[in-house]
Scaffold this active site. Structure first.
Site, short mmCIF file in Angstrom:
data_model
loop_
_atom_site.label_atom_id
_atom_site.label_comp_id
_atom_site.label_asym_id
_atom_site.label_seq_id
_atom_site.Cartn_x
_atom_site.Cartn_y
_atom_site.Cartn_z
N GLY A 172 34.11 67.90 13.76
CA GLY A 172 33.97 68.79 14.90
C GLY A 172 32.99 69.91 14.64
N GLY A 173 33.40 71.14 14.99
CA GLY A 173 32.52 72.29 14.82
C GLY A 173 32.12 72.53 13.39
N GLY A 407 -5.51 60.70 16.39
CA GLY A 407 -4.69 61.90 16.35
C GLY A 407 -3.82 61.98 15.11
N ALA A 408 -3.49 60.83 14.53
CA ALA A 408 -2.68 60.84 13.33
C ALA A 408 -3.44 61.44 12.15
CB ALA A 408 -2.22 59.42 12.99
#
Length: 517
Positions: A172-173, A407-408
């Protein structure tokens, strides 16, 4: 006047009660599972005799559901400071044998106190997470405690290194504090981390699943990418903590723990050139390159099981600590995808936060094409790498080994993205795209009319490589500082690191940049 013996006896008795988290039977059961107790974890983390505990005599604040008269030693957590390999470190260790390690108000306060101490003293924080989650008997008080811990995780982020060890239940948290820390180590046996367990998922969605599928170390290391290291057991996890801290400074105002020697041996390494295959299309394991570049071949790989098309981790070159980011041709030809971009960007930002120089080894054919990648945000995720490198002010050295396309090429820290030194091997190809793809676009009509299309395409591709993709073309326009023999790489990187250790770079004043999350 000496202290009355009865007072010292009372103190000793109180200490014994406070340090007795559970009976011998429960401790023996943990040992049978290969797990340590909360105190044993801290005892083995710190140099013997250096641990100073915070809040040993704390009393829990749970007052409902029959909890008033129960004794919860230390309120289920042990906290304090000590020395790790000669350096001060703050730590807490949750005790699952005390009320399941559940977090109540005083439990949270002890953790917050040691976190505040880490911030004031400028020392790393290590947290051993072994908790069933919120103490529901305390209701909103428990939620408030988590909020205070999370807020401190954020305040400490980029100030001191934070290392989480998931060595038991983290439900959980409880899972969010580790998620906010810099590095997560999880033991293979006895540990689990999840927000909703299999039964809750079944009730809410009708889906059948297992803890192995959603909450195990393997699932988080290879699928979700939530953790950075898998440890076989508690002792292995402790060894990883020691090794990881050996590369990190105590805080963001100190330099990393470099081991500088007065003399640099600038030897050639002919073996490095033997690692490259004859064909530019053939794969090779970039880890073998890294091992030859770094001191003693010692490389601490981070997230080794996640996004295998990129390799990141820590090492030293002639004693200087550095972070390494490298394309891995063995997986997806080294192309960048969503997970690889996230993995690299996160690692780059950690290195920048703690003044660790970056070495980037490039062999990238581009961003991975595909409908899934486009629909799931490769633009946004790829931009994280661009942002991380562009924002980094630490020394940045880039070595282009083979392909560096489109772009890489920029995303792998080109000179335009702030690299301080860009070196290329003679085998490098730097271009908008691969020669074959470019030829198919630029010479479409000619290829359609060619008698032997394949042969003509090969001729045109070779001509394209020589004229447009050659490393000497990029060097001639100062996109690359120098073209070097692979055998000279370690010496060149070492010299560059020495000259860049004094680097200072000022950026426009602002709260922070807006990274595309």
């Amino acid at each position: 006047m000496p202290i009355r013996p009865e007072l010292l006896k009372e103190l000793e008795e109180r200490r014994i009660r406070a340090m007795r988290s559970a009976g011998e039977d429960k401790v023996a059961q943990r040992h049978a599972k290969g797990m340590l107790t909360a105190r044993e974890r801290l005892d083995r983390l710190f140099t013997p005799g250096t641990f100073q505990e915070f809040g040993l005599h704390v009393r829990h604040a749970t007052r409902h559901f029959g909890m008033e008269g129960k004794e919860l030693p230390g309120d289920g957590v042990v906290a304090g400071t000590g020395f790790v390999d000669g350096r001060p470190v703050a730590a807490f260790s949750q005790d699952f044998l005390v009320s399941g390690g559940s977090l109540g108000r005083m439990h949270a306060q002890k953790i917050c106190d040691v976190m505040d101490h880490a911030a004031r003293a400028g020392v790393p924080l290590v947290g051993f997470n072994d908790s069933g989650g919120a103490r529901i008997q305390e209701g909103v008080e428990s939620l408030s405690g988590y909020g205070q811990v999370f807020n401190r995780n954020v305040l400490l982020s980029g100030v001191v290194p934070q290392v989480a060890v998931i060595c038991g239940t983290c439900a959980g948290g409880a899972a969010y504090s580790p998620a906010l820390m810099d590095f997560l180590i999880m033991t293979r046996r006895g540990a689990s981390m999840f927000i909703c367990g299999p039964q809750v998922i079944k009730a809410a969605t009708g889906q059948d699943t297992t803890m192995e599928e959603i909450g195990s170390a393997e699932a988080h290391a290879a699928v979700s990418g939530n953790i950075h290291f898998v440890a076989e057991d508690d002792d292995h996890a402790l060894a990883l903590v020691h090794e990881l801290l050996s590369y990190l400074p105590a805080n963001n105002m100190q330099d990393p723990p470099h081991h500088l020697d007065p003399d640099i041996v600038l030897e050639d390494d002919l073996g490095l050139e033997e690692l490259l295959p004859d064909s530019a299309r053939a794969a090779f394991d970039v880890r073998r390159v890294i091992e030859r570049l770094v001191d003693g071949g010692r490389f601490l790989e981070v997230q080794a099981l996640f996004a295998g098309n990129i390799v990141v981790g820590f090492a030293r070159v002639h004693g200087i600590v550095l972070g390494i980011v490298a394309n891995q041709p063995m997986v997806k030809a080294g192309a960048l995808d969503i997970d690889a971009a996230d993995k690299a960007a996160r690692f780059i930002r950690v290195c920048n936060a703690f003044s660790i120089p970056l070495l980037t080894l490039v062999d990238v054919p581009g961003f991975l094409p595909g409908v899934f990648q486009e629909q799931h945000g490769i633009i946004r995720h790829g931009a994280k790498m661009l942002f991380a490198y562009g924002a980094a002010t630490v020394p940045k050295i880039t070595v282009i080994m083979r392909k560096a396309y489109g772009g890489a090429f920029l995303a792998m820290c080109s000179r335009d993205m702030g690299a301080d030194l860009v070196l290329a091997w003679p085998t490098a190809e730097i271009a908008v795209m691969g020669a074959e793809g470019a030829v198919n676009i630029l010479h479409r009509s000619e290829l359609e009319q060619a008698e032997d299309r394949a042969a003509r395409a090969a001729e045109l591709a070779q001509a394209y490589r020589q004229e447009f993709a050659s490393p000497y073309q990029s060097a001639g326009r100062l996109f690359v500082h120098d073209v070097i023999e692979p055998r000279r790489t370690r010496a060149a990187v070492s010299l560059a690191l020495r000259t860049l250790l004094s680097k200072r770079e000022t950026r426009p004043p602002k709260k922070h940049g807006n990274i595309p999350l």
